[in-house]
Motif scaffolding. Structure first.
Motif, PDB file in Angstrom:
ATOM      1  N   LEU A 109       0.816  -1.210   0.000  1.00 62.19           N
ATOM      2  CA  LEU A 109       0.000   0.000   0.000  1.00 62.19           C
ATOM      3  C   LEU A 109       0.852   1.263   0.000  1.00 62.19           C
ATOM      4  O   LEU A 109       1.900   1.320   0.643  1.00 62.19           O
ATOM      5  CB  LEU A 109      -0.911   0.043   1.235  1.00 62.19           C
ATOM      6  CG  LEU A 109      -2.281  -0.640   1.135  1.00 62.19           C
ATOM      7  CD1 LEU A 109      -2.131  -2.143   0.992  1.00 62.19           C
ATOM      8  CD2 LEU A 109      -3.136  -0.318   2.358  1.00 62.19           C
ATOM      9  N   LEU A 110       0.373   2.261  -0.711  1.00 59.42           N
ATOM     10  CA  LEU A 110       0.948   3.606  -0.717  1.00 59.42           C
ATOM     11  C   LEU A 110      -0.183   4.599  -0.523  1.00 59.42           C
ATOM     12  O   LEU A 110      -1.219   4.504  -1.187  1.00 59.42           O
ATOM     13  CB  LEU A 110       1.667   3.878  -2.043  1.00 59.42           C
ATOM     14  CG  LEU A 110       2.060   5.329  -2.343  1.00 59.42           C
ATOM     15  CD1 LEU A 110       3.103   5.824  -1.346  1.00 59.42           C
ATOM     16  CD2 LEU A 110       2.582   5.465  -3.777  1.00 59.42           C
ATOM     17  N   VAL A 111       0.004   5.554   0.375  1.00 61.29           N
ATOM     18  CA  VAL A 111      -0.982   6.608   0.598  1.00 61.29           C
ATOM     19  C   VAL A 111      -0.574   7.828  -0.229  1.00 61.29           C
ATOM     20  O   VAL A 111       0.544   8.337  -0.096  1.00 61.29           O
ATOM     21  CB  VAL A 111      -1.085   6.990   2.085  1.00 61.29           C
ATOM     22  CG1 VAL A 111      -2.205   8.019   2.289  1.00 61.29           C
ATOM     23  CG2 VAL A 111      -1.337   5.755   2.947  1.00 61.29           C
ATOM     24  N   THR A 112      -1.477   8.298  -1.082  1.00 63.77           N
ATOM     25  CA  THR A 112      -1.180   9.420  -1.971  1.00 63.77           C
ATOM     26  C   THR A 112      -2.062  10.621  -1.640  1.00 63.77           C
ATOM     27  O   THR A 112      -3.019  10.525  -0.870  1.00 63.77           O
ATOM     28  CB  THR A 112      -1.413   9.022  -3.445  1.00 63.77           C
ATOM     29  OG1 THR A 112      -2.787   8.596  -3.616  1.00 63.77           O
ATOM     30  CG2 THR A 112      -0.482   7.879  -3.842  1.00 63.77           C
ATOM     31  N   VAL A 113      -1.740  11.743  -2.242  1.00 62.66           N
ATOM     32  CA  VAL A 113      -2.537  12.964  -2.053  1.00 62.66           C
ATOM     33  C   VAL A 113      -3.714  12.896  -3.015  1.00 62.66           C
ATOM     34  O   VAL A 113      -3.729  13.518  -4.078  1.00 62.66           O
ATOM     35  CB  VAL A 113      -1.682  14.226  -2.289  1.00 62.66           C
ATOM     36  CG1 VAL A 113      -2.496  15.477  -1.971  1.00 62.66           C
ATOM     37  CG2 VAL A 113      -0.425  14.192  -1.436  1.00 62.66           C
ATOM     38  N   GLY A 114      -4.710  12.102  -2.650  1.00 61.16           N
ATOM     39  CA  GLY A 114      -5.848  11.867  -3.521  1.00 61.16           C
ATOM     40  C   GLY A 114      -5.487  10.929  -4.659  1.00 61.16           C
ATOM     41  O   GLY A 114      -4.315  10.627  -4.911  1.00 61.16           O
ATOM     42  N   SER A 115      -6.498  10.470  -5.381  1.00 56.82           N
ATOM     43  CA  SER A 115      -6.265   9.555  -6.498  1.00 56.82           C
ATOM     44  C   SER A 115      -5.562  10.223  -7.669  1.00 56.82           C
ATOM     45  O   SER A 115      -4.862   9.557  -8.436  1.00 56.82           O
ATOM     46  CB  SER A 115      -7.593   8.954  -6.975  1.00 56.82           C
ATOM     47  OG  SER A 115      -8.062   8.001  -6.051  1.00 56.82           O
ATOM     48  N   GLN A 116      -5.736  11.532  -7.809  1.00 58.79           N
ATOM     49  CA  GLN A 116      -5.087  12.209  -8.927  1.00 58.79           C
ATOM     50  C   GLN A 116      -3.571  12.104  -8.815  1.00 58.79           C
ATOM     51  O   GLN A 116      -2.873  11.929  -9.817  1.00 58.79           O
ATOM     52  CB  GLN A 116      -5.513  13.674  -8.990  1.00 58.79           C
ATOM     53  CG  GLN A 116      -5.044  14.401 -10.240  1.00 58.79           C
ATOM     54  CD  GLN A 116      -5.594  13.782 -11.517  1.00 58.79           C
ATOM     55  OE1 GLN A 116      -6.750  13.387 -11.583  1.00 58.79           O
ATOM     56  NE2 GLN A 116      -4.762  13.698 -12.545  1.00 58.79           N
ATOM     57  N   SER A 117      -3.056  12.194  -7.604  1.00 54.30           N
ATOM     58  CA  SER A 117      -1.629  12.017  -7.393  1.00 54.30           C
ATOM     59  C   SER A 117      -1.191  10.623  -7.796  1.00 54.30           C
ATOM     60  O   SER A 117      -0.126  10.438  -8.401  1.00 54.30           O
ATOM     61  CB  SER A 117      -1.276  12.277  -5.923  1.00 54.30           C
ATOM     62  OG  SER A 117       0.084  11.995  -5.662  1.00 54.30           O
ATOM     63  N   ALA A 118      -2.010   9.621  -7.484  1.00 53.40           N
ATOM     64  CA  ALA A 118      -1.686   8.247  -7.872  1.00 53.40           C
ATOM     65  C   ALA A 118      -1.632   8.102  -9.388  1.00 53.40           C
ATOM     66  O   ALA A 118      -0.729   7.441  -9.926  1.00 53.40           O
ATOM     67  CB  ALA A 118      -2.715   7.288  -7.284  1.00 53.40           C
ATOM     68  N   LEU A 119      -2.567   8.718 -10.088  1.00 50.85           N
ATOM     69  CA  LEU A 119      -2.577   8.651 -11.554  1.00 50.85           C
ATOM     70  C   LEU A 119      -1.322   9.308 -12.134  1.00 50.85           C
ATOM     71  O   LEU A 119      -0.729   8.808 -13.099  1.00 50.85           O
ATOM     72  CB  LEU A 119      -3.832   9.332 -12.101  1.00 50.85           C
ATOM     73  CG  LEU A 119      -5.161   8.630 -11.788  1.00 50.85           C
ATOM     74  CD1 LEU A 119      -6.331   9.534 -12.135  1.00 50.85           C
ATOM     75  CD2 LEU A 119      -5.263   7.305 -12.530  1.00 50.85           C
ATOM     76  N   ASP A 120      -0.920  10.418 -11.546  1.00 51.56           N
ATOM     77  CA  ASP A 120       0.289  11.099 -12.004  1.00 51.56           C
ATOM     78  C   ASP A 120       1.524  10.229 -11.774  1.00 51.56           C
ATOM     79  O   ASP A 120       2.399  10.133 -12.647  1.00 51.56           O
ATOM     80  CB  ASP A 120       0.434  12.434 -11.274  1.00 51.56           C
ATOM     81  CG  ASP A 120       1.664  13.215 -11.719  1.00 51.56           C
ATOM     82  OD1 ASP A 120       1.746  13.570 -12.903  1.00 51.56           O
ATOM     83  OD2 ASP A 120       2.541  13.454 -10.874  1.00 51.56           O
ATOM     84  N   LEU A 121       1.593   9.589 -10.614  1.00 50.60           N
ATOM     85  CA  LEU A 121       2.735   8.716 -10.322  1.00 50.60           C
ATOM     86  C   LEU A 121       2.768   7.520 -11.263  1.00 50.60           C
ATOM     87  O   LEU A 121       3.844   7.098 -11.709  1.00 50.60           O
ATOM     88  CB  LEU A 121       2.675   8.239  -8.869  1.00 50.60           C
ATOM     89  CG  LEU A 121       2.854   9.317  -7.796  1.00 50.60           C
ATOM     90  CD1 LEU A 121       2.616   8.732  -6.411  1.00 50.60           C
ATOM     91  CD2 LEU A 121       4.242   9.948  -7.882  1.00 50.60           C
ATOM     92  N   ILE A 122       1.599   6.969 -11.580  1.00 50.67           N
ATOM     93  CA  ILE A 122       1.529   5.854 -12.529  1.00 50.67           C
ATOM     94  C   ILE A 122       2.076   6.277 -13.884  1.00 50.67           C
ATOM     95  O   ILE A 122       2.842   5.549 -14.523  1.00 50.67           O
ATOM     96  CB  ILE A 122       0.081   5.344 -12.645  1.00 50.67           C
ATOM     97  CG1 ILE A 122      -0.316   4.588 -11.367  1.00 50.67           C
ATOM     98  CG2 ILE A 122      -0.091   4.437 -13.863  1.00 50.67           C
ATOM     99  CD1 ILE A 122      -1.786   4.296 -11.264  1.00 50.67           C
TER     100      ILE A 122
END
Length: 409
Positions: A96-109
């Motif tokens: 698991l990784l905690v991100t600054v909202g899902s948008q941050s996760a999409l950017d990291l992907i």
């Protein structure tokens, strides 16, 4: 100064929803635009009590930098929630990784998976946040047509076969899908399609990115196993968020997946924002420890079900007898996808909407090639009931005026 901008900066476009939010405060404005939760659903008193306690007693952690991976207590609690909610097992905090909202996760992907020549699959229409993140890195998208039961899986397999035939299968990085109550389309992928998608991804060795921000907001029907549960962590990367079920102001997203991918995302996050705020993470962690989140959101589900049913009834009342108008009937989530006859241009109609004090999101915002022009996304979660009734009335008025002016009605 524009000559100083990078190629990525030059490809950036303003988010139409963020722009619409600027005019929602206009007196008399009714907004069906952003997927903004009803603030009365936020557990503000519970979070206020928790916030006071952790600021007084845990200030050395909550007011300090945190680990990039995220609050270990929050990750442990979320593992328990996933098991209770979906029967997902066999994962630990390193998944698991905690991100600054899902948008941050999409950017990291996009940062760790996409090069300029990379290929990725997205739906049509596509969630604009994903489209924005992915298109900055690569413009080589492949569309998946949406049906009432989710993406056209036959089309997905055919496109993968064609890519393999031309020797580019190694450039296909992932298939991105919103499995439940799609944004913007409102449709849900059936269990049969989820299983088949996993089979195809296994066959062609392609990663699936399952975005599930709305899965807990189901109003009718039975829950469907997540693609992650079917395909497992070696094949599927799961994105979740607290924004729709607790509070978007916390800015908390969760990535669940293969440890190698999660670790690389952690490295990318270190260069992006170091860590997700310790304070909001611990608020969420203590909330999960103290309250049953799934029981706590039952009033929210009841409220949104009533609003969704009301908007569907008003659309039927206003447009049901008009030829060529149709809309999705979601079983959950926040959105209805409203399609008008060919020739209507909802982006062009938006200015009329602003003048009539009614906002919606034009369909072209949910494409990577400026299509979906005759559709719009309608959100029913924020407006009060009376505004839903009046808003659909205003919407019909501008649709009829535009249609007659353009000889479409």
């Amino acid at each position: 100064m524009t000559e100083k901008f990078s190629k990525i900066a030059l490809r950036m476009k303003s988010n139409v929803i963020r722009e619409l939010l600027k005019v929602t405060s206009k007196p008399g404005m009714i907004s069906f635009g952003g997927g903004v939760p009803d603030p009365d659903t936020f557990p503000r008193f519970e979070m206020a009590e928790i916030s006071k306690e952790i600021l007084e007693n845990e200030y050395k952690l909550t007011l300090q930098y945190g680990s990039t991976e995220g609050d270990p207590i929050l990750r442990e609690e979320y593992i328990s929630l996933l098991k209770r909610e979906s029967g997902i097992e066999g994962i630990d905090v390193d998944n698991l990784l905690v991100t600054v909202g899902s948008q941050s996760a999409l950017d990291l992907i996009s940062k760790i998976l996409l090069d300029e020549d990379s290929i990725y699959f997205v739906s049509k229409p596509v969630y604009l946040g994903a489209a924005s993140a992915f298109s900055l890195r690569s413009d080589r998208h492949v569309y998946m047509s949406l049906r009432e039961d989710g993406a056209d899986i036959d089309e997905v397999e055919q496109n993968l076969q064609e890519i393999e035939n031309r020797g580019e299968l190694n450039k296909v990085k992932f298939i991105y899908t919103i499995s439940n109550f799609h944004n913007p389309a409102g449709v849900t992928m059936s269990l049969e399609k989820r299983k088949r998608l996993v089979e195809i991804a296994n066959k062609y060795d392609v990663l699936i990115v399952e975005d599930d921000p709305y899965g807990d907001l189901r109003y009718e029907g039975k829950p469907i196993d997540p693609i992650f549960k079917i395909g497992g962590q070696e094949r599927v990367l799961l994105l979740k968020t607290f924004s729709k079920i607790l509070s978007p102001g916390l800015r908390l997203g969760i990535v669940v997946g293969n440890k190698t991918i999660v670790k690389k995302m952690v490295t990318a996050k270190q260069a992006t924002d170091l860590c997700t705020p310790s304070l909001t993470q611990r608020i969420a962690a203590r909330y999960l420890q103290r309250y049953d989140l799934l029981s706590q959101i039952e009033p929210t589900i009841a409220l949104y079900r009533e609003k969704k049913d009301l908007m569907l009834a008003e659309l039927e009342r206003s447009f049901g007898s008009m030829e060529g108008f149709h809309w999705t009937k979601p079983e959950g989530g926040l959105f209805i996808w409203f399609t008008l006859p060919e020739g209507f241009d909802t982006a062009e109609m938006l200015e009329r909407g602003k003048a009539a004090n009614i906002l919606f999101v034009p369909g072209e915002a949910f494409s990577l090639d400026n299509t979906c022009n005759n559709s719009m996304r309608l959100s029913f979660c924020l407006p009060p009931r009376e505004d839903i009734i009046e808003g659909v009335r205003r919407l019909k008025k501008i649709v009829v005026e535009y249609g007659k002016e353009k000889n479409l009605l």
